[in-house]
Design a protein around this motif. Sequence first.
Motif, PDB file in Angstrom:
ATOM      1  N   ASP A 247       1.165  -1.038   0.342  1.00 22.33           N
ATOM      2  CA  ASP A 247      -0.083   0.453  -0.140  1.00 22.33           C
ATOM      3  C   ASP A 247       1.004   1.399   0.355  1.00 22.33           C
ATOM      4  N   LEU A 248       1.606   0.892   0.569  1.00 26.35           N
ATOM      5  CA  LEU A 248       3.105   2.463   0.955  1.00 26.35           C
ATOM      6  C   LEU A 248       3.516   2.453  -0.522  1.00 26.35           C
ATOM      7  N   SER A 250       2.324   1.702  -3.937  1.00 21.16           N
ATOM      8  CA  SER A 250       1.625   1.782  -4.414  1.00 21.16           C
ATOM      9  C   SER A 250       1.092   2.706  -4.314  1.00 21.16           C
ATOM     10  N   SER A 251       1.042   3.519  -3.154  1.00 19.36           N
ATOM     11  CA  SER A 251       0.146   5.218  -3.166  1.00 19.36           C
ATOM     12  C   SER A 251       0.328   6.464  -3.688  1.00 19.36           C
ATOM     13  N   SER A 252      -0.485   6.866  -3.769  1.00 16.74           N
ATOM     14  CA  SER A 252       0.046   8.932  -5.094  1.00 16.74           C
ATOM     15  C   SER A 252      -0.238   9.148  -4.216  1.00 16.74           C
ATOM     16  N   ASN A 253      -0.620   9.133  -2.829  1.00 21.42           N
ATOM     17  CA  ASN A 253      -0.425  10.173  -1.786  1.00 21.42           C
ATOM     18  C   ASN A 253       0.523   9.681  -0.136  1.00 21.42           C
ATOM     19  N   LEU A 254       1.871   9.716  -0.814  1.00 21.42           N
ATOM     20  CA  LEU A 254       2.576   8.525   0.330  1.00 21.42           C
ATOM     21  C   LEU A 254       3.176   9.847   1.561  1.00 21.42           C
ATOM     22  N   ILE A 257       0.634  11.542   4.078  1.00 23.87           N
ATOM     23  CA  ILE A 257       0.258  10.295   5.655  1.00 23.87           C
ATOM     24  C   ILE A 257       0.902  11.716   6.385  1.00 23.87           C
ATOM     25  N   SER A 275       3.728   9.541  11.079  1.00 25.17           N
ATOM     26  CA  SER A 275       4.721   9.383   9.518  1.00 25.17           C
ATOM     27  C   SER A 275       5.564   9.136   9.482  1.00 25.17           C
ATOM     28  N   LYS A 330      11.769   5.503  -1.462  1.00 18.52           N
ATOM     29  CA  LYS A 330      11.004   6.890  -0.576  1.00 18.52           C
ATOM     30  C   LYS A 330      12.172   7.970  -0.020  1.00 18.52           C
ATOM     31  N   PHE A 395      -4.908   5.305   7.449  1.00 20.54           N
ATOM     32  CA  PHE A 395      -4.206   6.467   7.418  1.00 20.54           C
ATOM     33  C   PHE A 395      -5.145   7.011   7.320  1.00 20.54           C
ATOM     34  N   TYR A 397      -4.432  12.029   6.180  1.00 21.31           N
ATOM     35  CA  TYR A 397      -4.369  11.799   5.474  1.00 21.31           C
ATOM     36  C   TYR A 397      -3.734  14.007   6.132  1.00 21.31           C
TER      37      TYR A 397
END
Length: 404
Positions: A247-248, A250-254, A257, A275, A330, A395, A397
């Motif tokens: 999930d991390l 592939s996240s577009s909003n990593l 978080i 985070s 990342k 999560f 955001y």
Amino acid sequence: MTKLPGSMDQSLLLFALVPVVWIALFERRKKDDSRNTVNDSTTTKNDTTTKKKPSVTLGELDMRRKSQIATGRAMDHRHDTMLYRINDLDLSKTIFSSVKSPMARYMLRQQFGWYPMWSDASVARILALYKEQVPDDSPPPIPPEILHFMSEECDFRVEHADGSFMDHLRWCHDFTHCWYKSDALGSDSAPLVLLLHSITGVATNFFPMKASSLPKLEALLSPPVFKQVVAFPTFLRFLKQRSFIRDLQSSSNLFQIQSVTLHRVIDNKPMTLTSDEMWVALNYQLIHSLDFLPLTHLGHAKKQFPNGSYHFDSAFLSEYHELYNLLLSKNKLFVDIKPIQLLSEELTDCPPWNFYSFVKGMLSPKLVSATVEKLTFQNVQRFSDEIGHSLTYEFSYIKKRDDE
């Protein structure tokens, strides 16, 4: 609901695994797996027996662990050692005693059932490197009150399949002291977290301390250290379950978080990490997983296994790679762990040959890897279900401003 990994054809899977299952059942019968029951010396979630515990003493470091501390990485030691089968490895005396699947137990024996004999030259080389990194050959000091708590409130007498539990804890502590340099929270207390990482539970439902001792532990630690210690077992299950890491990845909003809410393993109470705390926790997991990697044959086994590495059946190795790649990609790799050092030449030999190796060489690495991943997923879910632990996470955001 998290989907099980892989979308393989079930009939193909069953056909391919028949030989492996047969081997596992034969091994189980031969070894008399009535020993699957938890050994008297272990402490489980529901164990109420009180036994006199010996004083805690720091463990020993073998050549593999000294090599990792000296170099900050895992290495392929196939030219440094000869591997000998441990025929009487008793999983019931280890942290894997509660693993019930015959196939999973058989594969654990394949991973840990070897004893390395090191060459004189390799011992001299590793000890020289280790002395450069740790000149006085002694572990960094540990607060005496922590050692007293570990002695009086905990039971670490269960084995770790690769030495004693305290051998593993000492390695985690010493490696972190040498190679964990900095993070968003400050790294001074990182070795203490890794020393205590398993104190509130391991992945197989072994609990060195009781939940009733949590207030005493909390009184000894700073709030950031206590939070990381009690969160560690949950992140370990996330690592093995895979969905959290993916999930991390592939996240577009990593980077939006703000926090993650999860459940502690020891009592299922919810807790929230920022985070920054989450990324620190994942770095701790990377250090921990380094101690479970295979000793030899980490490269591409071209001769016997043309379609993949010899250890394509190792969940530990694939979990490590997945987490390492996430942290590196990342820019969240805080611990100075270098890439695994592989030998430049192709593999022309493999660990001592047996029927399992023969069967494994006949199967598709992708099929075997997906099957191992699925079994691991199911085991983690079962272990959490058995103790009423929730593997869910959520999560939160950072809210965007209206003008953004």
